[in-house]
Design a protein around this motif. Structure first.
Motif, PDB file in Angstrom:
ATOM      1  N   TYR A  96      29.481  38.391  34.257  1.00  0.00           N
ATOM      2  CA  TYR A  96      29.261  38.518  35.727  1.00  0.00           C
ATOM      3  C   TYR A  96      27.883  38.919  36.040  1.00  0.00           C
ATOM      4  CZ  TYR A  96      34.481  38.154  35.149  1.00  0.00           C
ATOM      5  OH  TYR A  96      35.613  37.548  34.795  1.00  0.00           O
ATOM      6  N   LEU A  97      27.405  39.720  35.090  1.00  0.00           N
ATOM      7  CA  LEU A  97      26.257  40.443  35.527  1.00  0.00           C
ATOM      8  C   LEU A  97      24.803  39.470  35.261  1.00  0.00           C
ATOM      9  CD1 LEU A  97      26.919  44.182  34.600  1.00  0.00           C
ATOM     10  CD2 LEU A  97      27.134  43.130  36.683  1.00  0.00           C
ATOM     11  N   ARG A  98      25.067  38.462  34.333  1.00  0.00           N
ATOM     12  CA  ARG A  98      24.105  37.483  33.683  1.00  0.00           C
ATOM     13  C   ARG A  98      23.044  37.105  34.899  1.00  0.00           C
ATOM     14  NH1 ARG A  98      26.649  34.317  29.314  1.00  0.00           N
ATOM     15  NH2 ARG A  98      26.819  36.315  28.426  1.00  0.00           N
ATOM     16  N   PRO A  99      23.712  36.747  36.081  1.00  0.00           N
ATOM     17  CA  PRO A  99      22.642  36.143  36.918  1.00  0.00           C
ATOM     18  C   PRO A  99      21.783  37.338  37.757  1.00  0.00           C
ATOM     19  CG  PRO A  99      24.962  35.315  37.601  1.00  0.00           C
ATOM     20  CD  PRO A  99      25.193  36.303  36.534  1.00  0.00           C
ATOM     21  N   LEU A 100      22.187  38.438  37.499  1.00  0.00           N
ATOM     22  CA  LEU A 100      21.492  39.643  38.097  1.00  0.00           C
ATOM     23  C   LEU A 100      19.933  39.849  37.526  1.00  0.00           C
ATOM     24  CD1 LEU A 100      24.251  42.241  38.902  1.00  0.00           C
ATOM     25  CD2 LEU A 100      23.166  40.621  40.485  1.00  0.00           C
ATOM     26  N   ASP A 101      19.102  40.429  38.428  1.00  0.00           N
ATOM     27  CA  ASP A 101      17.870  40.891  37.759  1.00  0.00           C
ATOM     28  C   ASP A 101      18.080  42.112  36.660  1.00  0.00           C
ATOM     29  OD1 ASP A 101      14.742  40.995  38.157  1.00  0.00           O
ATOM     30  OD2 ASP A 101      15.303  42.919  38.205  1.00  0.00           O
ATOM     31  N   HIS A 102      17.238  42.034  35.531  1.00  0.00           N
ATOM     32  CA  HIS A 102      17.478  42.911  34.395  1.00  0.00           C
ATOM     33  C   HIS A 102      17.290  44.304  35.020  1.00  0.00           C
ATOM     34  CE1 HIS A 102      13.172  43.005  34.263  1.00  0.00           C
ATOM     35  NE2 HIS A 102      13.166  44.242  33.743  1.00  0.00           N
ATOM     36  N   ASP A 160      34.810  54.385  32.443  1.00  0.00           N
ATOM     37  CA  ASP A 160      36.202  53.929  32.519  1.00  0.00           C
ATOM     38  C   ASP A 160      36.590  53.574  33.871  1.00  0.00           C
ATOM     39  OD1 ASP A 160      36.986  54.491  29.651  1.00  0.00           O
ATOM     40  OD2 ASP A 160      36.392  56.510  30.082  1.00  0.00           O
ATOM     41  N   GLN A 161      36.435  54.779  34.824  1.00  0.00           N
ATOM     42  CA  GLN A 161      36.707  54.462  36.101  1.00  0.00           C
ATOM     43  C   GLN A 161      36.127  53.236  36.908  1.00  0.00           C
ATOM     44  OE1 GLN A 161      36.156  57.238  34.549  1.00  0.00           O
ATOM     45  NE2 GLN A 161      38.152  58.026  34.592  1.00  0.00           N
ATOM     46  N   ALA A 162      34.933  53.016  36.785  1.00  0.00           N
ATOM     47  CA  ALA A 162      34.224  52.307  37.607  1.00  0.00           C
ATOM     48  C   ALA A 162      34.743  50.867  37.088  1.00  0.00           C
ATOM     49  CB  ALA A 162      32.646  52.437  37.373  1.00  0.00           C
ATOM     50  N   PHE A 163      34.798  50.707  35.714  1.00  0.00           N
ATOM     51  CA  PHE A 163      35.212  49.565  34.945  1.00  0.00           C
ATOM     52  C   PHE A 163      36.604  49.010  35.620  1.00  0.00           C
ATOM     53  CE2 PHE A 163      37.352  47.061  31.718  1.00  0.00           C
ATOM     54  CZ  PHE A 163      36.681  46.034  31.727  1.00  0.00           C
ATOM     55  N   ALA A 164      37.609  50.026  35.465  1.00  0.00           N
ATOM     56  CA  ALA A 164      38.920  49.923  35.902  1.00  0.00           C
ATOM     57  C   ALA A 164      38.948  49.361  37.399  1.00  0.00           C
ATOM     58  CB  ALA A 164      39.551  51.110  35.345  1.00  0.00           C
ATOM     59  N   ALA A 165      38.318  49.917  38.281  1.00  0.00           N
ATOM     60  CA  ALA A 165      38.233  49.797  39.612  1.00  0.00           C
ATOM     61  C   ALA A 165      37.496  48.327  39.804  1.00  0.00           C
ATOM     62  CB  ALA A 165      37.556  50.807  40.317  1.00  0.00           C
ATOM     63  N   SER A 166      36.738  47.865  39.217  1.00  0.00           N
ATOM     64  CA  SER A 166      35.803  46.774  39.482  1.00  0.00           C
ATOM     65  C   SER A 166      36.058  45.417  38.901  1.00  0.00           C
ATOM     66  CB  SER A 166      34.561  47.010  39.828  1.00  0.00           C
ATOM     67  OG  SER A 166      33.931  47.506  38.285  1.00  0.00           O
ATOM     68  N   ILE A 167      36.721  45.421  37.541  1.00  0.00           N
ATOM     69  CA  ILE A 167      36.904  44.304  36.849  1.00  0.00           C
ATOM     70  C   ILE A 167      37.764  43.277  37.435  1.00  0.00           C
ATOM     71  CG2 ILE A 167      38.682  45.361  35.307  1.00  0.00           C
ATOM     72  CD1 ILE A 167      35.668  43.033  34.178  1.00  0.00           C
ATOM     73  N   HIS A 168      38.751  43.782  38.289  1.00  0.00           N
ATOM     74  CA  HIS A 168      39.543  42.775  38.898  1.00  0.00           C
ATOM     75  C   HIS A 168      38.715  42.087  39.891  1.00  0.00           C
ATOM     76  CE1 HIS A 168      42.747  44.477  36.525  1.00  0.00           C
ATOM     77  NE2 HIS A 168      42.443  45.667  36.943  1.00  0.00           N
ATOM     78  N   ARG A 169      37.995  42.844  40.727  1.00  0.00           N
ATOM     79  CA  ARG A 169      37.348  42.250  41.753  1.00  0.00           C
ATOM     80  C   ARG A 169      36.246  41.297  41.147  1.00  0.00           C
ATOM     81  NH1 ARG A 169      35.555  44.909  47.038  1.00  0.00           N
ATOM     82  NH2 ARG A 169      37.628  45.905  46.840  1.00  0.00           N
ATOM     83  N   PHE A 170      35.580  41.562  40.101  1.00  0.00           N
ATOM     84  CA  PHE A 170      34.392  40.602  39.496  1.00  0.00           C
ATOM     85  C   PHE A 170      35.243  39.268  39.319  1.00  0.00           C
ATOM     86  CE2 PHE A 170      31.670  44.155  38.640  1.00  0.00           C
ATOM     87  CZ  PHE A 170      30.495  43.679  39.009  1.00  0.00           C
ATOM     88  N   ARG A 171      36.459  39.503  38.393  1.00  0.00           N
ATOM     89  CA  ARG A 171      37.316  38.505  38.116  1.00  0.00           C
ATOM     90  C   ARG A 171      37.815  37.493  39.216  1.00  0.00           C
ATOM     91  NH1 ARG A 171      40.356  41.460  33.179  1.00  0.00           N
ATOM     92  NH2 ARG A 171      38.512  41.248  31.718  1.00  0.00           N
ATOM     93  N   ALA A 172      38.279  38.029  40.166  1.00  0.00           N
ATOM     94  CA  ALA A 172      38.946  37.415  41.534  1.00  0.00           C
ATOM     95  C   ALA A 172      37.799  36.761  42.230  1.00  0.00           C
ATOM     96  CB  ALA A 172      39.864  38.375  42.082  1.00  0.00           C
ATOM     97  N   SER A 173      36.813  37.569  42.615  1.00  0.00           N
ATOM     98  CA  SER A 173      35.867  37.100  43.470  1.00  0.00           C
ATOM     99  C   SER A 173      34.821  36.324  43.283  1.00  0.00           C
ATOM    100  CB  SER A 173      35.282  38.487  44.144  1.00  0.00           C
ATOM    101  OG  SER A 173      34.095  38.191  44.836  1.00  0.00           O
ATOM    102  N   GLY A 174      34.367  35.167  44.135  1.00  0.00           N
ATOM    103  CA  GLY A 174      33.451  34.311  43.584  1.00  0.00           C
ATOM    104  C   GLY A 174      32.296  34.904  43.970  1.00  0.00           C
ATOM    105  N   ASP A 175      32.109  36.055  44.905  1.00  0.00           N
ATOM    106  CA  ASP A 175      30.936  36.594  45.495  1.00  0.00           C
ATOM    107  C   ASP A 175      30.358  37.674  44.694  1.00  0.00           C
ATOM    108  OD1 ASP A 175      28.969  37.700  46.977  1.00  0.00           O
ATOM    109  OD2 ASP A 175      30.259  37.939  48.775  1.00  0.00           O
ATOM    110  N   LEU A 176      29.545  37.211  43.683  1.00  0.00           N
ATOM    111  CA  LEU A 176      28.818  38.248  42.652  1.00  0.00           C
ATOM    112  C   LEU A 176      28.271  39.419  43.269  1.00  0.00           C
ATOM    113  CD1 LEU A 176      28.174  38.891  39.799  1.00  0.00           C
ATOM    114  CD2 LEU A 176      26.132  37.685  40.052  1.00  0.00           C
TER     115      LEU A 176
END
Lengths: 110, 217
Positions: free
Chosen positions: B79-85, B97-113
């Motif tokens: 998901y992060l590949r298109p972003l600037d390094h 752990d917390q940031a991952f758990a809270a945001s992974i569903h959003r990355f998977r579900a949303s088309g808006d990177l």
């Protein structure tokens, strides 16, 4: 080495290890395919590591002494909190219920 | 991410208290949170420092505990590949752990990177700031918190809130049973090495369970 030197060495070295692990696939291996066995192993890392951190903290009533009964309020609190976490996936609720059960059982057994 | 941020606060306090009681100076205790920025690693490092463990054992234990970041990093990478390094390097630092758990569903579900990455960045930055404030609170107030409150119990509860939701399939159940039995059976090992061995045992059991499950299907 003095204690203070060890503390600072740990901070720097573990800081680098943590950042390198966080960056790993986001930066270093971004263009590489992950080996299938590594992908399979990594998938299980959170469940395996979190279990081996949580379990010793809740099953021992005293060092080396396992207790699943009223003499170990931490275990009872962890079971209730685990069900809450499984169902609601909410950290704050899990901590709130877990601490409340811990204090309640301690008060009742007290 | 709000329940995660508020839930982290008592954990951060415990990390501050643990570092001080392990013999770290207030500056070093704060530096652990600023630089390591991992509750699991900080608590384990503090416990091992208090037990007088050598540097190599502390570093190895923290390394094994940090392996879960590899998994999170791998899951987020596509998901992060298109972003600037530069953005990727900053996002990686805020990976918990917390940031991952809270945001992974959003990355998977949303088309808006951009929106998902902004959510991760904002939430991660708030978590980082709160973590520093919580640690500072622990350093300053540690000695006035009554031991009867058993505040240190929020640490296993925090990890439990991440662990329990993972239990959605049979191989994961087998991983948890293997790690749990392993960590209890190996409890006599010195310097919490049981944690590392049980973790590896759980991973191995999971790989075997996957293979057997595939064959059965």
């Amino acid at each position: 080495m003095t204690k203070s030197q060890i503390v600072w060495l740990v901070i720097v070295v573990v800081g680098v290890i943590n950042y390198a692990a966080r960056l790993s696939f986001i930066a270093f291996f971004a263009r590489r395919e992950m080996p299938p066995l590594l992908a399979e192993a990594l998938k299980h890392v959170p469940a395996a590591m979190l279990t081996s951190i949580v379990v010793p903290a809740v099953v021992f009533a005293a060092p080396g002494h396992i207790d699943f009964g009223l003499a170990n309020p931490k275990f009872i609190a962890a079971v209730v909190a685990g069900v809450v976490a499984w169902h609601w996936r909410n950290t704050l609720l899990t901590i709130g219920v877990g601490m409340a059960v811990l204090w309640l059982v301690q008060y009742l057994v007290g | 991410m709000l329940p995660a941020v508020v839930g982290m606060f008592p954990f951060g306090i415990v990390c501050g208290v643990a570092a001080i009681s392990a013999g770290a100076s207030p500056l070093a205790a704060l530096a652990m949170s600023l630089i390591m920025f991992s509750g699991a690693a900080q608590i384990i490092a503090a416990q091992l420092l208090a037990a007088g463990a050598p540097f190599a054992v502390i570093a190895l234990s923290c390394f094994v505990v940090s392996l879960r970041f590899l998994m999170y990093s791998a899951a987020l990478a596509p998901y992060l590949r298109p972003l600037d390094h530069r953005w990727r390097n900053l996002l990686a630092f805020l990976l918990t752990d917390q940031a991952f758990a809270a945001s992974i569903h959003r990355f998977r579900a949303s088309g808006d990177l951009r929106a998902s990455a902004s959510y991760f960045l904002g939430g991660g930055a708030v978590l980082w700031i709160m973590w520093q404030l919580a640690t500072l609170a622990g350093i300053l107030l540690g000695s006035v918190i009554p031991p009867a409150w058993q505040l240190e119990f929020v640490v296993p509860l925090c990890f439990l809130s991440l662990l329990a939701p993972l239990l959605r399939d049979q191989p994961t159940l087998i991983v948890m049973i293997a790690a749990a039995v392993g960590v209890v059976a190996l409890d006599a090992m010195p310097m919490r090495l049981s944690m590392i061995c049980a973790g590896l045992l759980g991973i191995l059991a999971g790989i075997v369970a996957d293979r057997v499950g595939v064959r059965r299907d």
